[in-house]
Design an enzyme around this catalytic site. Structure first.
Site, PDB file in Angstrom:
ATOM      1  N   CYS A   1     -24.202  53.004  58.061  1.00 23.40           N
ATOM      2  CA  CYS A   1     -24.615  54.388  58.287  1.00 23.40           C
ATOM      3  C   CYS A   1     -24.761  55.107  56.946  1.00 23.40           C
ATOM      4  O   CYS A   1     -24.005  56.019  56.608  1.00 23.40           O
ATOM      5  CB  CYS A   1     -23.599  55.099  59.182  1.00 23.40           C
ATOM      6  N   GLU A   2     -25.726  54.659  56.164  1.00 26.83           N
ATOM      7  CA  GLU A   2     -26.024  55.201  54.835  1.00 26.83           C
ATOM      8  C   GLU A   2     -27.512  55.050  54.587  1.00 26.83           C
ATOM      9  O   GLU A   2     -28.056  53.950  54.720  1.00 26.83           O
ATOM     10  CB  GLU A   2     -25.277  54.432  53.729  1.00 26.83           C
TER      11      GLU A   2
ATOM     12  N   GLU B   1     -18.036  31.387  29.414  1.00 23.14           N
ATOM     13  CA  GLU B   1     -17.568  31.769  30.746  1.00 23.14           C
ATOM     14  C   GLU B   1     -18.729  32.092  31.692  1.00 23.14           C
ATOM     15  O   GLU B   1     -18.933  33.240  32.081  1.00 23.14           O
ATOM     16  CB  GLU B   1     -16.640  32.982  30.632  1.00 23.14           C
ATOM     17  N   PRO B   2     -19.505  31.096  32.088  1.00 28.12           N
ATOM     18  CA  PRO B   2     -20.579  31.354  33.046  1.00 28.12           C
ATOM     19  C   PRO B   2     -20.016  31.667  34.425  1.00 28.12           C
ATOM     20  O   PRO B   2     -19.076  31.017  34.888  1.00 28.12           O
ATOM     21  CB  PRO B   2     -21.371  30.039  33.056  1.00 28.12           C
ATOM     22  N   GLY B   3     -20.576  32.663  35.074  1.00 30.47           N
ATOM     23  CA  GLY B   3     -20.172  33.011  36.435  1.00 30.47           C
ATOM     24  C   GLY B   3     -21.368  32.945  37.353  1.00 30.47           C
ATOM     25  O   GLY B   3     -21.585  31.960  38.053  1.00 30.47           O
TER      26      GLY B   3
ATOM     27  N   ARG C   1     -24.766  45.303  45.691  1.00 28.18           N
ATOM     28  CA  ARG C   1     -25.437  45.415  44.399  1.00 28.18           C
ATOM     29  C   ARG C   1     -26.723  46.253  44.425  1.00 28.18           C
ATOM     30  O   ARG C   1     -26.970  47.013  43.484  1.00 28.18           O
ATOM     31  CB  ARG C   1     -25.718  44.020  43.823  1.00 28.18           C
TER      32      ARG C   1
END
Length: 458
Positions: A383-384, A312-314, A352
């Site tokens: 705004c982080e 199952e390559p993603g 990520r």
């Protein structure tokens, strides 16, 4: 091991010397005569003029190339297999339609991904349904569509499948997802093969055997075999080899005790890609060859029949095929500390770095081969304070409206994008053979309000 020479600004590796730009270019990516990044025969500066920024760009030839590499090894070694795209990495109607033509199967993990596959006309028998908490409505939709296989994650799901299959008198193919106690060497938040996991039936405690015995009394459920997934962004083959040995020894024991026949062995995905120049992922052919040889060796030793192998390559299909293009806006220089460049996207389109501390690199797409003069940290517009895409990126002296291209954003970029700060999600553009195709439109402010309700509504 790869070393970067800060004076010559090149990477030294085994038998290779190359710049960062050269090391990160994959598929059809190149620097053209205009000193612009080009993908699929299309100038990224032209793409920005046409679609604006931020914009995700996918090299479709690269996606097809990666899919073919996975299939080719199995075919060359005459091993029956299915390569199922793990669509949580990125899903869309157009991508599903492309993969259907490439004879790739599909791994879905939600009703939304399943619905997208249905609308794309994806062949139902090539769809595998994953997930640790499938709802009854999701399962019913999958049964209506007569998908090829459910990957059963727990007893709750198994009992639901048994009840619904009896009510419908409908046969269902299943794999049992097991946690084999093998942990890949990846970030703790994305490792799923170890014993302590929300996924699957544990082998060591006897949960998997109990599931196997339960299925024997379920007249409409056909057990095809076993599934495991040991982690993500894996750069070695030893974890797969250990999982294979564990699973096949268990299959042998169950064969002797219960007459279990292992028809399918699904080893999941997790094959790593290059995010930064220092990354050294294995070639697809190395992963698949190691898997095949390990299975063949173990079944010979255990005197088992050869199962069909599913993988199952993603991210390894779409990850390095994707590039995100941003426009540079404001700058901030703190003397003797840091220089910040702000772009018109950030954690809303790529969570990520904030979530996993994931590392990326990039170039100025409109001045791709200009000499590096400065080191910048790339800030997003949310705004982080944690909205940082890249720390300490060497670039030419940057100016506002320059185009920053960040590599390897094809997996879990759009798929995990949000409307944080009410920022619209960017469009997705496919490029191939000199042509561009708008696969997903840019979200508008009106789109974001579509489900809102006013308290003043009659």
């Amino acid at each position: 091991m790869i070393y970067y020479d800060t004076v010559s600004k090149v990477y030294y590796g085994v038998g290779s010397i190359m710049t960062m730009n050269e090391r990160m270019l994959t598929g059809t990516m190149k620097i053209n005569a205009k000193n612009h990044l080009e993908i699929g025969g299309v100038d990224t500066v032209d793409l920005v003029q046409k679609y604006g920024t931020p914009v995700y760009v996918y090299d479709i030839a690269r996606v097809k190339e990666q899919a073919d590499k996975f299939k080719k090894t199995f075919k060359q070694k005459n091993v029956k297999a299915q390569v199922a795209y793990a669509s949580k990495a990125f899903s869309s109607l157009a991508l599903y339609q492309i993969l259907a033509k490439e004879d790739v199967s599909l791994d879905v993990v939600s009703g939304g991904e399943l619905y997208t596959a249905i609308q794309a006309g994806f062949p139902s028998q090539r769809i595998h349904f994953h997930g640790n908490n499938k709802s009854e409505s999701e399962i019913e939709a999958a049964l209506d569509y007569q998908i090829g296989c459910f990957v059963v994650d727990n007893f709750y799901e198994l009992e639901m499948l048994d009840r619904l299959s009896r009510e419908r008198e409908q046969m269902i193919n299943v794999l049992i997802r097991v946690t084999p106690g093998v942990e890949a060497h990846t970030h703790e938040y994305i490792s799923t093969g170890q014993v302590d996991s929300k996924f699957g039936f544990d082998l060591n405690s006897g949960q998997a055997q109990k599931a196997l015995q339960s299925i024997a009394g379920m007249p409409y459920i056909e057990l095809l075999g076993l599934h495991s997934h040991i982690g993500s962004q894996i750069f070695e083959t030893e974890g797969f080899t250990m999982a294979i040995e564990t699973l096949l020894k268990q299959a042998k024991q169950w064969q002797e005790d219960f007459g279990f026949e292992l028809k399918v062995l699904n080893l999941g995905g997790g094959f790593g890609i290059r995010y930064i120049p220092e990354d050294e992922p294995l070639a697809i052919e190395e992963h698949t060859t190691a898997i095949i040889e390990s299975v063949e060796s173990s079944i010979k030793e255990l005197q088992l029949s050869m199962p069909e192998i599913w993988i199952e390559p993603g991210r390894s299909l779409v990850g390095d095929a994707g590039v995100t293009l941003y426009q540079i806006g404001s700058q901030k220089k703190i003397p003797d500390v840091r220089q910040y460049l702000a772009v018109d996207g950030g954690m809303a389109d790529n969570i990520r770095p904030a979530l996993y501390d994931a590392k990326y690199t990039g170039i100025l797409a409109n001045r791709a081969n200009d000499a590096t003069e400065e080191t910048y940290s790339i800030a997003g517009k949310a705004c982080e304070s944690g909205d940082m895409l890249i720390w300490d990126l060497p670039l030419p002296k940057a100016e506002s409206k320059d185009i920053l291209a960040i590599f390897s954003t094809g997996a879990y970029g759009y798929a995990m994008a949000s409307n944080y700060n009410r920022i619209p999600r960017p469009p997705v553009v496919f490029v191939e053979n000199g042509k561009d195709f708008l696969a997903i439109k840019r979200e508008t402010y009106a789109d974001m309000l579509r489900l809102d309700q006013s308290i003043n509504a009659e």
